[in-house]
Design a protein around this motif. Sequence first.
Motif, PDB file in Angstrom:
ATOM      1  N   LEU A  98      76.312 -14.209 -47.920  1.00 34.12           N
ATOM      2  CA  LEU A  98      75.993 -15.600 -46.987  1.00 34.12           C
ATOM      3  C   LEU A  98      74.372 -15.638 -46.834  1.00 34.12           C
ATOM      4  N   ILE A  99      73.793 -14.682 -47.042  1.00 31.86           N
ATOM      5  CA  ILE A  99      72.200 -14.555 -46.772  1.00 31.86           C
ATOM      6  C   ILE A  99      71.467 -14.440 -48.051  1.00 31.86           C
ATOM      7  N   GLU A 100      70.575 -15.605 -48.280  1.00 34.91           N
ATOM      8  CA  GLU A 100      69.599 -15.620 -49.348  1.00 34.91           C
ATOM      9  C   GLU A 100      68.169 -15.148 -48.844  1.00 34.91           C
ATOM     10  N   ILE A 101      67.360 -13.974 -49.236  1.00 33.01           N
ATOM     11  CA  ILE A 101      66.052 -13.805 -49.119  1.00 33.01           C
ATOM     12  C   ILE A 101      65.262 -14.166 -49.957  1.00 33.01           C
ATOM     13  N   ILE A 102      64.137 -15.180 -49.577  1.00 31.83           N
ATOM     14  CA  ILE A 102      63.294 -15.512 -50.508  1.00 31.83           C
ATOM     15  C   ILE A 102      61.889 -15.257 -50.418  1.00 31.83           C
ATOM     16  N   PRO A 103      61.226 -14.562 -51.326  1.00 33.48           N
ATOM     17  CA  PRO A 103      59.542 -14.244 -50.952  1.00 33.48           C
ATOM     18  C   PRO A 103      59.017 -15.378 -51.308  1.00 33.48           C
ATOM     19  N   ILE A 104      58.159 -15.555 -50.486  1.00 35.67           N
ATOM     20  CA  ILE A 104      57.396 -16.874 -50.853  1.00 35.67           C
ATOM     21  C   ILE A 104      56.125 -16.471 -51.376  1.00 35.67           C
ATOM     22  N   ASN A 105      55.608 -15.367 -51.072  1.00 36.62           N
ATOM     23  CA  ASN A 105      54.237 -15.003 -51.633  1.00 36.62           C
ATOM     24  C   ASN A 105      54.293 -13.407 -51.466  1.00 36.62           C
ATOM     25  N   THR A 106      53.302 -12.941 -52.215  1.00 32.02           N
ATOM     26  CA  THR A 106      53.297 -11.091 -52.435  1.00 32.02           C
ATOM     27  C   THR A 106      51.700 -11.247 -51.763  1.00 32.02           C
ATOM     28  N   GLY A 107      51.460 -10.005 -51.183  1.00 30.53           N
ATOM     29  CA  GLY A 107      50.387  -9.606 -50.710  1.00 30.53           C
ATOM     30  C   GLY A 107      49.804 -10.414 -49.681  1.00 30.53           C
ATOM     31  N   CYS A 108      48.543 -10.121 -49.090  1.00 29.81           N
ATOM     32  CA  CYS A 108      47.842 -10.736 -47.912  1.00 29.81           C
ATOM     33  C   CYS A 108      46.407 -10.917 -48.105  1.00 29.81           C
ATOM     34  N   LEU A 109      45.786 -11.341 -47.162  1.00 32.75           N
ATOM     35  CA  LEU A 109      44.570 -11.333 -46.982  1.00 32.75           C
ATOM     36  C   LEU A 109      43.775 -10.722 -46.054  1.00 32.75           C
ATOM     37  N   ASN A 110      44.509  -9.740 -45.571  1.00 31.74           N
ATOM     38  CA  ASN A 110      44.071  -8.802 -44.601  1.00 31.74           C
ATOM     39  C   ASN A 110      43.593  -7.563 -45.373  1.00 31.74           C
ATOM     40  N   GLN A 111      42.753  -6.657 -44.662  1.00 35.15           N
ATOM     41  CA  GLN A 111      42.372  -5.303 -44.966  1.00 35.15           C
ATOM     42  C   GLN A 111      42.516  -4.370 -43.811  1.00 35.15           C
ATOM     43  N   CYS A 112      43.793  -4.322 -43.536  1.00 32.18           N
ATOM     44  CA  CYS A 112      44.024  -3.322 -42.139  1.00 32.18           C
ATOM     45  C   CYS A 112      43.649  -1.975 -42.508  1.00 32.18           C
ATOM     46  N   THR A 113      43.094  -1.239 -41.728  1.00 33.14           N
ATOM     47  CA  THR A 113      42.723   0.229 -42.076  1.00 33.14           C
ATOM     48  C   THR A 113      43.851   1.003 -41.997  1.00 33.14           C
ATOM     49  N   TYR A 114      44.922   0.744 -41.612  1.00 29.38           N
ATOM     50  CA  TYR A 114      46.125   1.633 -41.406  1.00 29.38           C
ATOM     51  C   TYR A 114      47.167   1.382 -42.568  1.00 29.38           C
ATOM     52  N   CYS A 115      47.077   0.584 -43.152  1.00 30.22           N
ATOM     53  CA  CYS A 115      48.013  -0.241 -44.191  1.00 30.22           C
ATOM     54  C   CYS A 115      47.849   0.236 -45.349  1.00 30.22           C
ATOM     55  N   LYS A 116      49.094   0.866 -45.914  1.00 27.27           N
ATOM     56  CA  LYS A 116      49.231   1.374 -47.498  1.00 27.27           C
ATOM     57  C   LYS A 116      49.843   0.111 -48.244  1.00 27.27           C
ATOM     58  N   THR A 117      50.556  -0.616 -47.764  1.00 25.54           N
ATOM     59  CA  THR A 117      51.397  -1.840 -48.323  1.00 25.54           C
ATOM     60  C   THR A 117      50.140  -2.583 -49.282  1.00 25.54           C
ATOM     61  N   LYS A 118      49.032  -2.692 -48.540  1.00 25.11           N
ATOM     62  CA  LYS A 118      48.107  -3.679 -49.445  1.00 25.11           C
ATOM     63  C   LYS A 118      47.776  -2.800 -50.851  1.00 25.11           C
ATOM     64  N   HIS A 119      47.777  -1.734 -50.829  1.00 26.12           N
ATOM     65  CA  HIS A 119      47.489  -0.767 -52.094  1.00 26.12           C
ATOM     66  C   HIS A 119      48.641  -1.172 -53.086  1.00 26.12           C
ATOM     67  N   ALA A 120      49.861  -1.568 -52.470  1.00 29.47           N
ATOM     68  CA  ALA A 120      50.771  -1.975 -53.466  1.00 29.47           C
ATOM     69  C   ALA A 120      51.103  -3.221 -53.854  1.00 29.47           C
ATOM     70  N   ARG A 121      50.948  -4.140 -52.829  1.00 25.98           N
ATOM     71  CA  ARG A 121      51.117  -5.538 -53.180  1.00 25.98           C
ATOM     72  C   ARG A 121      49.807  -6.375 -53.359  1.00 25.98           C
ATOM     73  N   GLY A 122      48.712  -6.013 -53.019  1.00 25.50           N
ATOM     74  CA  GLY A 122      47.617  -6.572 -53.356  1.00 25.50           C
ATOM     75  C   GLY A 122      47.060  -7.725 -52.529  1.00 25.50           C
ATOM     76  N   ASP A 123      46.083  -8.612 -53.128  1.00 27.79           N
ATOM     77  CA  ASP A 123      45.912  -9.692 -52.440  1.00 27.79           C
ATOM     78  C   ASP A 123      46.808 -10.708 -52.443  1.00 27.79           C
ATOM     79  N   LEU A 124      46.654 -11.812 -51.748  1.00 26.72           N
ATOM     80  CA  LEU A 124      47.663 -13.108 -51.526  1.00 26.72           C
ATOM     81  C   LEU A 124      48.018 -13.842 -52.886  1.00 26.72           C
ATOM     82  N   VAL A 125      49.019 -13.806 -53.266  1.00 22.42           N
ATOM     83  CA  VAL A 125      49.498 -14.791 -54.313  1.00 22.42           C
ATOM     84  C   VAL A 125      50.806 -15.422 -54.206  1.00 22.42           C
ATOM     85  N   SER A 126      50.801 -16.796 -53.906  1.00 19.44           N
ATOM     86  CA  SER A 126      51.796 -17.764 -53.464  1.00 19.44           C
ATOM     87  C   SER A 126      52.655 -17.912 -54.771  1.00 19.44           C
ATOM     88  N   TYR A 127      54.033 -18.217 -54.525  1.00 22.40           N
ATOM     89  CA  TYR A 127      54.840 -19.000 -55.331  1.00 22.40           C
ATOM     90  C   TYR A 127      55.033 -20.424 -55.079  1.00 22.40           C
TER      91      TYR A 127
END
Length: 565
Positions: free
Chosen positions: A217-246
């Motif tokens: 009943l629920i559709e999950i839609i990713p609208i972009n991957t990555g982000c524009l931040n450089q948070c010092t504690y975040c490992k997700t940035k290493h995996a998802r990278g910079d912002l890219v939008s669909y």
Amino acid sequence: MPEHVLDQMEDLPENNIDDIEDLISADDIKPRDRYKNKKSVSVRPKKRNHAAGSDTNVETPELPEKTIYESVIPGTQKVYVKTWGCAHNNSDSEYMAGQLAAYGYNLTNTKEEADLWLLNSCTVKNPSEDTFRNEIQSGMSNGKHVVVAGCVPQGAPKSNYLRGLSVIGVQQIDRVVEVVEETLKGHSVRLLQNKKEQGKRVAGARLALPKVRKNPLIEIIPINTGCLNQCTYCKTKHARGDLVSYPPQEIVERAIQAFTEGCCEIWLTSEDTGAYGRDIGTSLPELLWQLVAVIPEHCMLRVGMTNPPYILEHLEEIAKVLNHPRVYAFLHVPVQSGSDSVLGEMKREYCRSDFEHVVDFLRSQVPGLTIATDIICGFPTETEEDFEETMVMCAKYRFPSLFINQFFPRPGTPAAKMQRIPANLVKKRTKRLTDLFNSYSPYEGRKGEQYTVLVTEISHDKQHYVGHNKSYEQVLLPMRDNLLGTAVRVRITDTSKFSMSAEIIDEESDWTRCAIKQEQNGHISNGKVNSSLECGKEDLISKYAGFGLVMLFVALIFQLLMKFL
């Protein structure tokens, strides 16, 4: 067989073989050569028998023998899919499961009976990675083929415990079928590249790929991957990278497709929805208005997590969207700390007053708005005064949803190199904030109130259906037939810290469903929703059963031809 027939067979050139070794010529292509053009595939090594009395005293645990499939026939192997982490990760797993089911693989929730485990990981916290590592070891010790995916192998592909495993990068989920097939053959495949079109990086796999939804009943839609931040504690940035939008049109088309397949709720997800479109000349409000235009009556849209910096300039438009009757008045805005000093060390690119402006403005403009937020306790530079500022802020706003996390030093991040606060002090601060959160009840005084709720889930204890009102507040309902997927009027009968319980006011004939109904779709049939949320996997597998049979027939014919050529 008549002798003259045997004589004719002996005269055939292909039967002039002195010994079985003559079947293999020195000029024949070797298995390793067959994979020379597949740089991501490592051919399984030949086993070597170690002579007795070897000078090595290192004992390595003996792993059970895995079944090696020389050829993979669709429909004959079972795959178990396990996911950790955010809604984005869950969407990735649904896409991978959908492609495997479409190709003919059997999906199972019983990992013991699976031939292969597909493990999709989260890198946000140490405990989730530890659980992921343990699950890998469990799979291997039980003789299972293991394929890993998600942010952990993408961000740290050289980790020792990933050595020799097949890896699917976060942007390569559309190649899951070939990775699974090669892994079942005993080979190792690693696909970690960014996906590009015409030399330009794109957000990821196409959104139109088939899915097996965890909740049909629920559709999950990713609208972009990555982000524009450089948070010092975040490992997700290493995996998802910079912002890219669909592109907006691709997202809208996916939403329309989901509604026609029986979904009645859309979740937008990404690492930061507020930053959507900045790389392609559009914005989150523009996308939301396009989506609102295609949401059928009695269906709902939920906007995912956004960081404060990138929503500040869109507050008025966001407030208008959240007031729309088919959009939940809900927003997840993680603040992480109430101290400007700590926010600066985290490189969060906003101050406490920015966050408070977002909360104050939206609460004033959107009646019944629910704002959820996150706090990290024990960041390395956090002093007692810093933590007190966080306590004061949380006491001021009394957030109904507050995700409290202890700081974890993720390898490779700047914060991991900072001197840590003593663990007992971190636990003490975490307990203080947790006690504050537990000291108030956001639903107190709601008994007797009436709401319209959309019923889409089953509670964790399997004793209730779960609906959400316009504010995305959780309402527990009795498990009545045909209730899932409907919008109904309810009256609150009891409240607790995290939810409300209610009775249904409407007669069943007054229950309303999504305006778009797919009569022959497995999820909704004749206007009635299947009672089990697990039916999504079975339905999609049935949908592609014909395709699987065709592939099975083709594979058998191919094997027969190879045998006689």
